[in-house]
Structures are given as structure tokens and as C-alpha cells.
Enzyme design. Structure first.
Site, PDB file in Angstrom:
ATOM      1  N   ASP A 240       0.597  -1.581  -0.183  1.00 25.03           N
ATOM      2  CA  ASP A 240      -0.096   0.276   0.119  1.00 25.03           C
ATOM      3  C   ASP A 240       1.174   1.099   0.350  1.00 25.03           C
ATOM      4  O   ASP A 240       2.077   0.849   0.034  1.00 25.03           O
ATOM      5  CB  ASP A 240      -1.144  -0.244   1.369  1.00 25.03           C
ATOM      6  CG  ASP A 240      -2.105   0.644   1.303  1.00 25.03           C
ATOM      7  OD1 ASP A 240      -2.358   1.447   0.177  1.00 25.03           O
ATOM      8  OD2 ASP A 240      -3.218   0.498   1.557  1.00 25.03           O
TER       9      ASP A 240
HETATM   10  C1  NOJ Z   1      -3.446   3.965   0.658  1.00 24.52           C
HETATM   11  C2  NOJ Z   1      -5.252   3.091   0.227  1.00 24.52           C
HETATM   12  O1  NOJ Z   1      -5.029   2.189   1.588  1.00 24.52           O
HETATM   13  C3  NOJ Z   1      -5.166   2.046  -0.783  1.00 24.52           C
HETATM   14  O2  NOJ Z   1      -6.770   1.868  -0.669  1.00 24.52           O
HETATM   15  C4  NOJ Z   1      -5.958   2.894  -2.426  1.00 24.52           C
HETATM   16  O3  NOJ Z   1      -5.475   1.907  -2.794  1.00 24.52           O
HETATM   17  C5  NOJ Z   1      -3.316   3.768  -2.400  1.00 24.52           C
HETATM   18  N1  NOJ Z   1      -3.478   4.513  -1.258  1.00 24.52           N
HETATM   19  C6  NOJ Z   1      -4.161   4.509  -3.265  1.00 24.52           C
HETATM   20  O4  NOJ Z   1      -3.996   5.448  -3.305  1.00 24.52           O
END
Ligand code: NOJ
Length: 754
Positions: A284
């Protein structure tokens, strides 16, 4: 012609030698050849994912992306779209990089790209997996036409704590329903063939257990037994893997004291070895960098941990490109490990067809034809209609009679931004029709009364976050807004209050300690109630709320979630009875925040809940210890009646099956659709078993007076669970089958598994 024959012969030869299908063998050969030309740094570059523009969701930002792309240090980018922009970037790769390896281009296309559908929690409330699959297909069609190849969806985290803002992004609390929806979304996005340019690659997230963060605080610690994991939290991830998802994203939380991004048990033993996942694993946003704050090592150590655990791609941390070369030189990470990760990314690119067409057919013409096409807008409306849940309806207050004088009151009546919710991707929310416009379009202007009544958010700490510049605040004193609303209500026969949460009060980093309506909104509702007029509450929000006062005092409550581009129309049709609500909630609505976590498929205790006894599992300071609205609950403008449950046999033997059925009758005077739910309880097990588990559901549309038999097959497979040794098994003994329209159903029959 000769060349084609030769290629086919060679492919046939390779596939005969390797035992792989010929296209896989061709892919391997292509990648072997490409990798033989790559330096270690270029291979590591493929593991680097950078953010291009905006939608910052972490502590570190990507910088100098273009230069890094030219230097071969980037494998993919996200937060980036439109055919021309993507073409320009891929052209730069072709013209200015040594090996011309196209970039992966991703984005958080969560519930639509330009055409927005209800938030995932709302979509789940449709219980319509065919509809959800059609939506994922339409989303892929639109996003791919706009230059995207990869979405960070579906989010399949089971969630039982509505204080956690991200419940809006998932399917709710149930593993069975969650798994069915996860499969439908993966099928819809990828259609089993990423070489089809109308598809996009899915990414299961957040692996794993992200929804079980302590106290509902985002990013928080998770600690869970293996039994709970396997039986209750892991099924949707596994189902999505088995449905063929090509990528998976690690979660921010730790599991057994090791952050998911560096957890070898999770990423290799479970995901690859037990489940056979063949795609790639992406972190993530900065979750690799964040492992330092988790306290498991410095930047070199966490990078070593993560890649050795099975992480293939690093989102935004840039630790792979910064730390891996030295780690490989020092022998802390094997070259083969880097090779394996690089190969998985290249395989995804190959399967997407990027080496043949780096633009994947994206063009302005295609985008024009596909983006917000009439079919997609119609699908968005269909989804919104089916996602809306009728929570209460006394004295047939709904549907509304348009010949009456109706006042629409509340800060969300004329609000557009809220309708498309959080993660509204590349949608132009300013073009969305708000509820008031939809009402006027249908019934003409000047027909209804209106007052804002209050500001959407007056709570200082929420407002600092949601509206730091004070742009959307109505500066008139709140007493004046309230007085105007009361005066307006007094002129009406019925009052419709439209209230809820601002769009960014749910989603990432939006945990709440209270899930009541905000104080200013509640004060408005109380004042409206005091007028003595019937009051309908229309809710727009991204999570279950605590609505005890509203339930006790108002005449009707309609949960409309954040229902997307066509929300205004859909709500109008439901309010006036052109459509009949059929949604059912997929997360329990508690009476009181102190009841959390609260979910229907809990275990029995040695002192099961008993309202008449003191020494039982309950709180003493609330009148009723039950949920306000249980999982699976939702009303209709018509009435459905269930016959007793019939079983085809009272014993189930080995690999046989029995049938459980009911006759469902629409005994009201409107056509309607019911979601018939099958629950099973394993009465005695080698470990304790939940009081009920969803095991099937069917959507049934009936005309007034019509009846239909609804039957479910029960096989031994359906009765299996993970026992104390984590073996997937069914145990002989007694089972109770429940069939009804909600998880609190009592209509049951019993059978024995021999
Ligand atoms: C953080 C989030 O937790 C995740 O769900 C998302 O896909 C990513 N950022 C990318 O934006």
C-alpha cells in the site's frame, strides 16, 4: 505466412517441452529474453510504483517521476489517466529508455471511474452479484478507454466496526457474501482475459485483516487467532485469488507482530503456497517505509524483510530502488528473489498486451464513446435504485403522494459532492444532478418547499478536516437556519429531512468515536419533529449510524448511502414509489456505539443473551441489547410472507445433498423484490461455532399476490469450516437451517449430517 507457421511450430515445441499452454510458454520465452538484457538496477526499477499527480494518501510523495521513468527506475505509475497523457508517457518510454518496457498505469477506480456507482457498501446492499459483475465490467470498459490498465479494487476486508471509515469501501461484515461479491468484481474487471483491451487488472486489498483494526482506528494494530482468520476474515481474499485476480495489495496493519508488507507467512506461505496465487504483490502507499515506524528495522532491514517475504512492488516508498542494489551486493537479498519479483511484474504487463500495444488501444475516440455513455448512466441508476434500503416506514408514510405539500429540508438536499462519495476517481461531481434538481426535473420547479435547516458539518474538528477553508459553510446564525426550516415545515403536509455525512467523513483516515448524526443535524430533526408533521429521514452516509432516537421518533427512514452519479433520480423514484426499495444492509446497525463490535454471526457464550436475566452477555444501561437493524435487514413497500422451511430429507449423507425450501408470497399490493437468505447453524462442533452463518441467498421478484418456491441445495461442502488443526472439514451431527428475509430469522428446520 511462413513466419506464422514457424512461430506456431516453435510455440508448440516449447509448450510440449514445458507442459505449459503455448501462450504461457511464449510469454516465458519473451520474458527470459528480455530479462537476459536487463541490469540489476533495471530489474529493480520494475518493482517501483510512483504516484503522478494527486490523491495523496500517505506521508511520502513521489518526486521527479519523469526523470526516473527515463532512467528505467519505474515499473508503474498511478493517479494518472486520459488517453493522451498515457500515450505521451508510453511514447517517452519507447523513445528514451534502453529496453522500452511499457509502464503499468493504475488508479483507485473503486466504484466507478467517470460514471460513479454507489459506494461499495451500498453496492453490497443490492445482494446482486450479477449486477455487481456487470458494473465491474462497465467500470473496466470506461477506465480502460481512459488509458487505465489497473485498478486498486476490490477491497474485500471484512469489517465489523462502523467507527472505521473504510467500511464504506467494502462489502460489510459477512465472509460468505464478501466472497461472492469479491469474485463477481474480479470476474467483471478481468473477464479471465487481460488481453481484451476493455478489461483492467484487479488488485485485491488490503491483504490482510485491515478491517479488524483495534477500536476502528484506521491503520491500527490487528491481533487475531488463526481460527478467526481462517473462518471469518480470509475467505473473501481467498475467493478473489481463486477467481483469478492478477494482483494483491498488502495492508497497513501488522499480523502476529509483523507488518503485512513484510510478513512472509502471509505473502508466501499462505498466499502463494497454500492458495497458489500467481500474480504480483504490491504494497500500500508507503507501507514499506512505514515498517520503520512499526519498529521492525531501518530502511535497509525493512526492504530486505519485505522482498524476502514476497513483496514484488513498492508503492511510493522507493525503498526498493534505494536499498535493494546494496542488499543484493551484500548477499542479504538473492538475485533470484529480485528476478522472481521482476518476472511477475513483466508477466502482468505481457498479459495486459502492453508489449504489443503499450497504449492498450486507448484513444480519444474510444474514450468519447465509452465515458458516461447512456448505458453506463442507466446502469448507475439501476444500481442506486437497488442499493437503497428502507429502514423504517410507519403508517405508509412512504411512498410520498406528490399531490401533498412536501418540504425538503437539510443541507444535503442541494448537495452534489456528497452523492458521489469518497474515492470518486475521475468523476466530475459538479455535473452530478443533486436531489433537488432531480425533484424539479421530474415534478417541475416551485412544486416543493425547501430550507437548508443547518450546515452539514458544524463540529469544529470534523470541519477542520472536511472543509478547512470554510467554503461550504452557510454563515447565517444556526438559530436563523433552524427557524427558517421550522417555518417551512409548518407549511407542509410531510417533511423530508435529508441528512448524513459529508463525503469525506467516511473512507480512509475517517474514523469516528460517535456514529450518531452530528449534533446540529439532530437538533434540526428534533425541531422538525416538534412541528407535529410526519417526518421522513433520507440518509446519505458511508457507514452504519446509530439511529435509536430517529427510529423511535420519525415516521420513515431511507438509507441511500452515497449512491453515485444518478443518485438524485434514484432517490426521487423511490420516495414517490416509481420504484420499490429492495436493498438489505450488509453491516449491523447498532443502537449504541458501545455495542461495537456487533455482528450477526457471533458465537454463543456459556451465558447466552437473555433479556430477563442479569447474569448474561449484555449491557445493563440499554433497554435492548439487540442491534437496531440486523445484518440482512431491509423493508419494502410491499409485504413478503414466508412459509415454514421444508427439508427434502432429515439426514444428509456423505457427498449427497438435501434441499431446503420455502414458499415466498408477495402479500402486499405492489410488485417487489426480496432477498431470500439461507443461514445454517452447526449445533455441536469440536470447536464452538457461530449462532448463524449465511450460506446462500437468492433475489426473487414477485408481483402482488404472486408466490414462488425458493430452494437451496445443502451439501457437506457447505457445512465445512476450519477446525482447531486448521483442517477444512464438516463434522457429523445436528444442523439448523434458517430461511428468511433477515439474519434475525427464526423460521427453521433441523437435519443431521451422517
Ligand atoms: C492508500 C489506500 O489504503 C489504498 O486503498 C489505495 O489503493 C492506495 N492508497 C493508493 O491510492
Amino acid at each position: 505466412m511462413k513466419r506464422i507457421v514457424l512461430i506456431l511450430l516453435v510455440a508448440g515445441f516449447i509448450s510440449a517441452c514445458t507442459g505449459k499452454p503455448s501462450h504461457e510458454a511464449e510469454m516465458d520465452k519473451f520474458i527470459d529474453n528480455l530479462m537476459s538484457q536487463m541490469t540489476l538496477e533495471e530489474k529493480i526499477g520494475q518493482l517501483n510504483l510512483l504516484s503522478m499527480w494527486f490523491d495523496v494518501t500517505g506521508p511520502r510523495m513521489s518526486e521527479d517521476v519523469e526523470q526516473k521513468v527515463k532512467d528505467g527506475l519505474v515499473g508503474g505509475v498511478f493517479n494518472f489517466w486520459t488517453p493522451n497523457a498515457v500515450r505521451k508517457l508510453q511514447d517517452m518510454i519507447l523513445a528514451q529508455t534502453r529496453l522500452k518496457i511499457p509502464l503499468l498505469v493504475g488508479y483507485d477506480v473503486i466504484h466507478g471511474h467517470r460514471t460513479i456507482y454507489p459506494i461499495p457498501l451500498g453496492l453490497a446492499a443490492t445482494w446482486d452479484t450479477q449486477l455487481i459483475e456487470r458494473i465491474a465490467t462497465a467500470v473496466a470498459d470506461e477506465a480502460s478507454a481512459d488509458g487505465l490498465q489497473w485498478t486498486f479494487s476490490p477491497m474485500v476486508d471484512i469489517a465489523r466496526d462502523p467507527r472505521w471509515g473504510r467500511v464504506s469501501e467494502g462489502a460489510g461484515e459477512d465472509p460468505y457474501l464478501g466472497a461472492e461479491i469479491a469474485k463477481a468484481m474480479v470476474r467483471g474487471y478481468e473477464q479471465g482475459d487481460l488481453s481484451n483491451q476493455n478489461t483492467i487488472m484487479s488488485c485485491i486489498k488490503h491483504f490482510a485483516l485491515y478491517g479488524a483494526a483495534e477500536g476502528g482506528r484506521d491503520y491500527n494494530t490487528v491481533d487475531m487467532s488463526r481460527l478467526r482468520m481462517y473462518n471469518e476474515y480470509l475467505p473473501p481474499y481467498e475467493a478473489a485469488v481463486k477467481a483469478g485476480a492478477s494482483s494483491i495489495m498488502t495492508s497497513f496493519n501488522e499480523i502476529d507482530g509483523v507488518p503485512a508488507t513484510g510478513n512472509r507467512w502471509l505473502l508466501t506461505d499462505l498466499l502463494r503456497q497454500q492458495w497458489g496465487f500467481g500474480g504480483f504483490v504490491v504494497s500500500d502507499w508507503t507501507s514499506l517505509y512505514e515498517m520503520e515506524d512499526h519498529g521492525v528495522g531501518d530502511r535497509a532491514k525493512v526492504t530486505e524483510m519485505a522482498i524476502n517475504a514476497g513483496l514484488d512492488m513498492d508503492m511510493v516508498s522507493e525503498y526498493m530502488i534505494e536499498e535493494l542494489p546494496a542488499l543484493v551486493k551484500a548477499g542479504r537479498v538473492k538475485t533470484e528473489t529480485v528476478n522472481a519479483a521482476c518476472r511477475r511484474i513483466l508477466e502482468a504487463k505481457y498479459r495486459l498486451g502492453l508489449f504489443t500495444d503499450p497504449y492498450r488501444g486507448a484513444s480519444e475516440e474510444r474514450a468519447k464513446a465509452k465515458i458516461m455513455s447512456p448505458e453506463k448512466l442507466a446502469l448507475s441508476k439501476e444500481a442506486a435504485l437497488k442499493s437503497i434500503v428502507l429502514l423504517k416506514n410507519e403508517h405508509q408514510t412512504l411512498p410520498l403522494d406528490p399531490s401533498k405539500k412536501i418540504a425538503f429540508i437539510g443541507p444535503l438536499v442541494k448537495n452534489q459532492r456528497t452523492l458521489v462519495g469518497n474515492w470518486c476517481a475521475a468523476s466530475d461531481w459538479e455535473q452530478v444532478e443533486n436531489l433537488w434538481e432531480a425533484l424539479e426535473n421530474k415534478y417541475g420547479s416551485g412544486k416543493f418547499l425547501y430550507a437548508a435547516g443547518c450546515n452539514l458539518v458544524e463540529n469544529e474538528s470534523i470541519r477542520r478536516m472536511t472543509d478547512p477553508q470554510g467554503n461550504v459553510i452557510d454563515s447565517r446564525p444556526s438559530q436563523q437556519l433552524l427557524a427558517e426550516a421550522v417555518q417551512t415545515a409548518q407549511q407542509a403536509d410531510v417533511v423530508v429531512a435529508v441528512l448524513g455525512e459529508a463525503y469525506d467523513m467516511s473512507g480512509e483516515a475517517a474514523s469516528r468515536t460517535s456514529i450518531d448524526l452530528l449534533d446540529n443535524q439532530k437538533a434540526l430533526l428534533k425541531a422538525l419533529k416538534e412541528t407535529g408533521k410526519p417526518v421522513v429521514l433520507v440518509l446519505m452516509n458511508g457507514r452504519p449510524l446509530t439511529l435509536q432516537w430517529e427510529h423511535d421518533n420519525l415516521d420513515a427512514i431511507l438509507e441511500t448511502w452515497l449512491a453515485g452519479t444518478r443518485a438524485g433520480d434514484a432517490i426521487t423514484e423511490i420516495l414517490f414509489g416509481d420504484a420499490n426499495p429492495s436493498g438489505k444492509i450488509t453491516m449491523t446497525f447498532p443502537r449504541n456505539v458501545g455495542q461495537i463490535p456487533i455482528y450477526y454471526n457471533h458465537k454463543n457464550t456459556g451465558r447466552p443473551f437473555n433479556n430477563d436475566s442479569k447474569f448474561t452477555v449484555k449491557y445493563i444501561d440499554i433497554k435492548e441489547n439487540t442491534p437496531l437493524y440486523p445484518f440482512g435487514y431491509g423493508l419494502s413497500y410491499t409485504k413478503f410472507e414466508y412459509s415454514d422451511v421444508q427439508l427434502s430429507d432429515s439426514t444428509l449423507v456423505g457427498d449427497g445433498k438435501i434441499t431446503a425450501s420455502v414458499t415466498l408470497t408477495n402479500s402486499g399490493d405492489r410488485a417487489g423484490e426480496e432477498t431470500v437468505q439461507l443461514y445454517i447453524r452447526d449445533m455441536v462442533g469440536s470447536i464452538t461455532r457461530p449462532v448463524k452463518e449465511l450460506k446462500g441467498f437468492q433475489k426473487v421478484a414477485l408481483k402482488p399476490g404472486e408466490s414462488r418456491q425458493v430452494a437451496f441445495s445443502i451439501t457437506t461442502e457447505l457445512l465445512k469450516f476450519y477446525n482447531a488443526g486448521l483442517q477444512w472439514t464438516a463434522e457429523p451431527g445436528e444442523f439448523t437451517v434458517f430461511i428468511g428475509g433477515c439474519s434475525d430469522v427464526n423460521n427453521n428446520a433441523k437435519f443431521t449430517l451422517k
